[in-house]
Design a protein around this motif. Structure first.
Motif, PDB file in Angstrom:
ATOM      1  N   GLU A  24       4.720  19.759   8.669  1.00  0.00           N
ATOM      2  CA  GLU A  24       5.405  18.911   9.639  1.00  0.00           C
ATOM      3  C   GLU A  24       5.229  17.415   9.380  1.00  0.00           C
ATOM      4  N   LEU A  25       4.127  17.002   8.750  1.00  0.00           N
ATOM      5  CA  LEU A  25       3.890  15.582   8.471  1.00  0.00           C
ATOM      6  C   LEU A  25       4.131  15.231   7.006  1.00  0.00           C
ATOM      7  N   LYS A  26       4.948  16.018   6.334  1.00  0.00           N
ATOM      8  CA  LYS A  26       5.249  15.798   4.911  1.00  0.00           C
ATOM      9  C   LYS A  26       5.770  14.381   4.661  1.00  0.00           C
ATOM     10  N   PHE A  27       6.743  13.946   5.438  1.00  0.00           N
ATOM     11  CA  PHE A  27       7.371  12.644   5.199  1.00  0.00           C
ATOM     12  C   PHE A  27       6.483  11.490   5.677  1.00  0.00           C
ATOM     13  N   PHE A  28       5.652  11.755   6.669  1.00  0.00           N
ATOM     14  CA  PHE A  28       4.671  10.754   7.095  1.00  0.00           C
ATOM     15  C   PHE A  28       3.710  10.449   5.955  1.00  0.00           C
ATOM     16  N   TYR A  29       3.168  11.488   5.332  1.00  0.00           N
ATOM     17  CA  TYR A  29       2.234  11.278   4.226  1.00  0.00           C
ATOM     18  C   TYR A  29       2.931  10.675   3.010  1.00  0.00           C
ATOM     19  N   ASN A  30       4.186  11.059   2.786  1.00  0.00           N
ATOM     20  CA  ASN A  30       4.949  10.440   1.691  1.00  0.00           C
ATOM     21  C   ASN A  30       5.113   8.941   1.924  1.00  0.00           C
ATOM     22  N   GLN A  31       5.486   8.570   3.159  1.00  0.00           N
ATOM     23  CA  GLN A  31       5.671   7.159   3.478  1.00  0.00           C
ATOM     24  C   GLN A  31       4.350   6.394   3.349  1.00  0.00           C
ATOM     25  N   LEU A  32       3.263   7.011   3.767  1.00  0.00           N
ATOM     26  CA  LEU A  32       1.940   6.393   3.635  1.00  0.00           C
ATOM     27  C   LEU A  32       1.601   6.190   2.160  1.00  0.00           C
ATOM     28  N   LEU A  33       1.940   7.176   1.330  1.00  0.00           N
ATOM     29  CA  LEU A  33       1.712   7.057  -0.110  1.00  0.00           C
ATOM     30  C   LEU A  33       2.551   5.939  -0.704  1.00  0.00           C
ATOM     31  N   TYR A  34       3.829   5.866  -0.301  1.00  0.00           N
ATOM     32  CA  TYR A  34       4.703   4.800  -0.797  1.00  0.00           C
ATOM     33  C   TYR A  34       4.142   3.421  -0.431  1.00  0.00           C
ATOM     34  N   MET A  35       3.646   3.309   0.799  1.00  0.00           N
ATOM     35  CA  MET A  35       3.059   2.040   1.216  1.00  0.00           C
ATOM     36  C   MET A  35       1.835   1.691   0.387  1.00  0.00           C
ATOM     37  N   GLY A  36       0.994   2.690   0.128  1.00  0.00           N
ATOM     38  CA  GLY A  36      -0.199   2.457  -0.678  1.00  0.00           C
ATOM     39  C   GLY A  36       0.145   2.000  -2.086  1.00  0.00           C
ATOM     40  N   ILE A  37       1.127   2.678  -2.705  1.00  0.00           N
ATOM     41  CA  ILE A  37       1.554   2.292  -4.055  1.00  0.00           C
ATOM     42  C   ILE A  37       2.163   0.899  -4.031  1.00  0.00           C
ATOM     43  N   GLY A  38       3.014   0.641  -3.029  1.00  0.00           N
ATOM     44  CA  GLY A  38       3.656  -0.667  -2.917  1.00  0.00           C
ATOM     45  C   GLY A  38       2.647  -1.784  -2.727  1.00  0.00           C
ATOM     46  N   LEU A  39       1.647  -1.573  -1.867  1.00  0.00           N
ATOM     47  CA  LEU A  39       0.620  -2.587  -1.639  1.00  0.00           C
ATOM     48  C   LEU A  39      -0.206  -2.829  -2.898  1.00  0.00           C
ATOM     49  N   ALA A  40      -0.496  -1.757  -3.633  1.00  0.00           N
ATOM     50  CA  ALA A  40      -1.273  -1.901  -4.867  1.00  0.00           C
ATOM     51  C   ALA A  40      -0.501  -2.701  -5.916  1.00  0.00           C
ATOM     52  N   ILE A  41       0.780  -2.360  -6.100  1.00  0.00           N
ATOM     53  CA  ILE A  41       1.596  -3.078  -7.083  1.00  0.00           C
ATOM     54  C   ILE A  41       1.820  -4.522  -6.641  1.00  0.00           C
ATOM     55  N   ALA A  42       2.017  -4.726  -5.330  1.00  0.00           N
ATOM     56  CA  ALA A  42       2.190  -6.089  -4.819  1.00  0.00           C
ATOM     57  C   ALA A  42       0.934  -6.920  -5.051  1.00  0.00           C
ATOM     58  N   ALA A  43      -0.240  -6.326  -4.835  1.00  0.00           N
ATOM     59  CA  ALA A  43      -1.505  -7.040  -5.048  1.00  0.00           C
ATOM     60  C   ALA A  43      -1.698  -7.398  -6.518  1.00  0.00           C
ATOM     61  N   ILE A  44      -1.348  -6.455  -7.398  1.00  0.00           N
ATOM     62  CA  ILE A  44      -1.458  -6.716  -8.843  1.00  0.00           C
ATOM     63  C   ILE A  44      -0.494  -7.827  -9.246  1.00  0.00           C
ATOM     64  N   SER A  45       0.738  -7.751  -8.723  1.00  0.00           N
ATOM     65  CA  SER A  45       1.737  -8.781  -9.035  1.00  0.00           C
ATOM     66  C   SER A  45       1.265 -10.156  -8.568  1.00  0.00           C
ATOM     67  N   TYR A  46       0.684 -10.192  -7.389  1.00  0.00           N
ATOM     68  CA  TYR A  46       0.209 -11.458  -6.817  1.00  0.00           C
ATOM     69  C   TYR A  46      -0.923 -12.043  -7.663  1.00  0.00           C
ATOM     70  N   ARG A  47      -1.798 -11.182  -8.141  1.00  0.00           N
ATOM     71  CA  ARG A  47      -2.969 -11.647  -8.893  1.00  0.00           C
ATOM     72  C   ARG A  47      -2.665 -11.954 -10.354  1.00  0.00           C
ATOM     73  N   VAL A  48      -1.780 -11.174 -10.953  1.00  0.00           N
ATOM     74  CA  VAL A  48      -1.614 -11.215 -12.414  1.00  0.00           C
ATOM     75  C   VAL A  48      -0.407 -12.036 -12.854  1.00  0.00           C
ATOM     76  N   VAL A  49       0.741 -11.849 -12.196  1.00  0.00           N
ATOM     77  CA  VAL A  49       1.988 -12.465 -12.658  1.00  0.00           C
ATOM     78  C   VAL A  49       2.099 -13.887 -12.118  1.00  0.00           C
ATOM     79  N   SER A  50       2.321 -14.838 -13.008  1.00  0.00           N
ATOM     80  CA  SER A  50       2.500 -16.225 -12.583  1.00  0.00           C
ATOM     81  C   SER A  50       3.982 -16.527 -12.415  1.00  0.00           C
ATOM     82  N   LEU A  51       4.289 -17.473 -11.540  1.00  0.00           N
ATOM     83  CA  LEU A  51       5.679 -17.860 -11.324  1.00  0.00           C
ATOM     84  C   LEU A  51       6.276 -18.481 -12.583  1.00  0.00           C
TER      85      LEU A  51
END
Length: 398
Positions: A62-89
């Motif tokens: 019943e919470l399949k899509f809830f956990y999927n969305q939570l996973l997407y957020m986790g991946i997105g936050l991780a990639i966003a943090a890496i982008s913020y730290r590593v990639v320069s403008l």
């Protein structure tokens, strides 16, 4: 201790002379982070509520899509943090890097044409069990490319047609591949973003009149010559003339808002999500919010979106005052994309425009949209952080 100090500093700005202890308006970063955080929490709550009947009807937990969305957020936050730290403008604004990103995006869009159709469209690439919608990446890449182009080719943009014709080659390639999928919604968002950036960059009005006429004519032609698009427009004009067939989705969405009234029927008490409104946790999540939380809940979502957009505009304006044009146009382009998707999704849910597959940023269910939206936030935070440093160094490259 360090985290609490960082949190306090986010909400404090320079105090005016002679007013010690008086706080001014919270910083753009503080409002942006707070609003995005609230949107992510509300997204999880509403996706959990709206998706349970859909998941159970297909034999999932019943919470399949809830956990999927939570996973997407986790991946997105991780990639966003890496982008913020590593990639320069400065790296992003290098011409060769932009053309590499455009080439990769174009190749991925072309590859989607050979992918397995989902709901009649070929918009997703399967990457190790994760379906990625390349159109979301195209939005970010085009924002960066156009923001740099209007500065690098500013004379051509403001004088004559050379600027528009040059950019039309790149935009035409990307949008042709989007229409081939077909993804008319992303096409509209990208074209709108390009027009908006060119407008504030000082392009002549005659170009907008001529190209606007071409765009409207092309849109009318695409609607009139494709049966399912024509059906959507006709159902939008009268959403209750064929409730059991062509008007089913839009009619159910309007019924959901009608049931919710001011305060809603209560969290988890929606009737329309019980297989009446197909895949209610995706593009029509706002309708379920309207039914369960009413006008109050929908207003809360739209206010948070407005705060996110307003924060992006503040960051853009601050960079503009410092003459950091590339950074200003980039933040503005991100704000335009958020504005367009918010308005289109909300209007579609409320029957103000024909139905179109576009997500509500940070709210609707979807991994690709969530990931790229969070990366866009990382870009905004990077601009916010580096803008004062660049001003001190007297660098005008940005």
């Amino acid at each position: 201790m360090a985290l609490s100090s960082l949190f306090r500093s986010s909400f404090q700005s320079r105090q005016p002379n002679g007013s010690d202890g008086v706080l001014s308006m919270p910083s753009a970063r503080a409002i942006l982070l707070s609003s995005v955080g609230c949107m992510l929490v509300l997204s999880l709550l509403m996706v959990a509520s709206a998706s349970i009947p859909f998941a159970l009807s297909r034999g999932m937990t019943e919470l399949k899509f809830f956990y999927n969305q939570l996973l997407y957020m986790g991946i997105g936050l991780a990639i966003a943090a890496i982008s913020y730290r590593v990639v320069s403008l400065k790296t992003l604004y290098k011409t060769e890097i932009q053309f590499i990103l455009l080439a990769i995006t174009g190749a991925l869009l072309f590859a989607t044409l050979f992918s397995t159709p989902i709901n009649g469209s070929k918009r997703w690439l399967s990457l190790g069990g994760f379906n990625f919608q390349v159109a979301e990446l195209a939005k970010l890449v085009m924002i960066i490319f156009v923001s740099d182009f209007v500065v690098r080719r500013s004379f051509e943009v403001r004088n004559g047609w050379d600027g528009f014709l040059r950019i039309a080659l790149v935009v035409g390639m990307i949008t042709f591949l989007l229409l081939a999928q077909p993804d008319f919604g992303s096409f509209v968002v990208i074209i709108g973003m390009v027009f908006a950036i060119f407008y504030i960059a000082g392009a002549p009005y005659k170009q907008f009149i001529a190209l606007g006429a071409v765009a409207v004519g092309g849109a009318v032609l695409m609607v009139a010559t494709v049966q399912y698009r024509l059906v959507r427009v006709m159902s939008f004009l009268d959403p209750f003339d064929d409730v059991q067939d062509t008007d089913y989705q839009l009619a159910r969405s309007l019924i959901a808002f009608g049931r919710g009234q001011f305060t809603g029927v209560g969290y988890g008490e929606s009737v329309q999500k019980l297989s009446h409104l197909p895949e209610a946790h995706t593009d029509f999540l706002l309708a379920i919010t309207g039914e369960e939380l009413g006008f109050v809940g929908v207003t809360m979502i739209l206010i948070l979106e407005a705060l996110i957009i307003g924060s992006a505009m503040r960051i853009s304006y601050t960079a503009l005052k410092r003459r950091q044009m590339r950074m200003s146009y980039t933040a503005f382009g991100i704000a335009v994309v958020f504005i367009a998707q918010t308005i289109i999704n909300a209007a579609m849910n409320m029957g103000a425009i024909p139905t179109k597959g576009l997500t509500m940023p940070f709210f609707s269910y979807g991994g690709s949209s969530m990931l790229i939206s969070l990366v866009m936030v990382a870009v905004l935070l990077k601009i916010y952080k580096e803008s004062p440093e660049i001003e001190k160094s007297q660098c005008r490259y940005y």
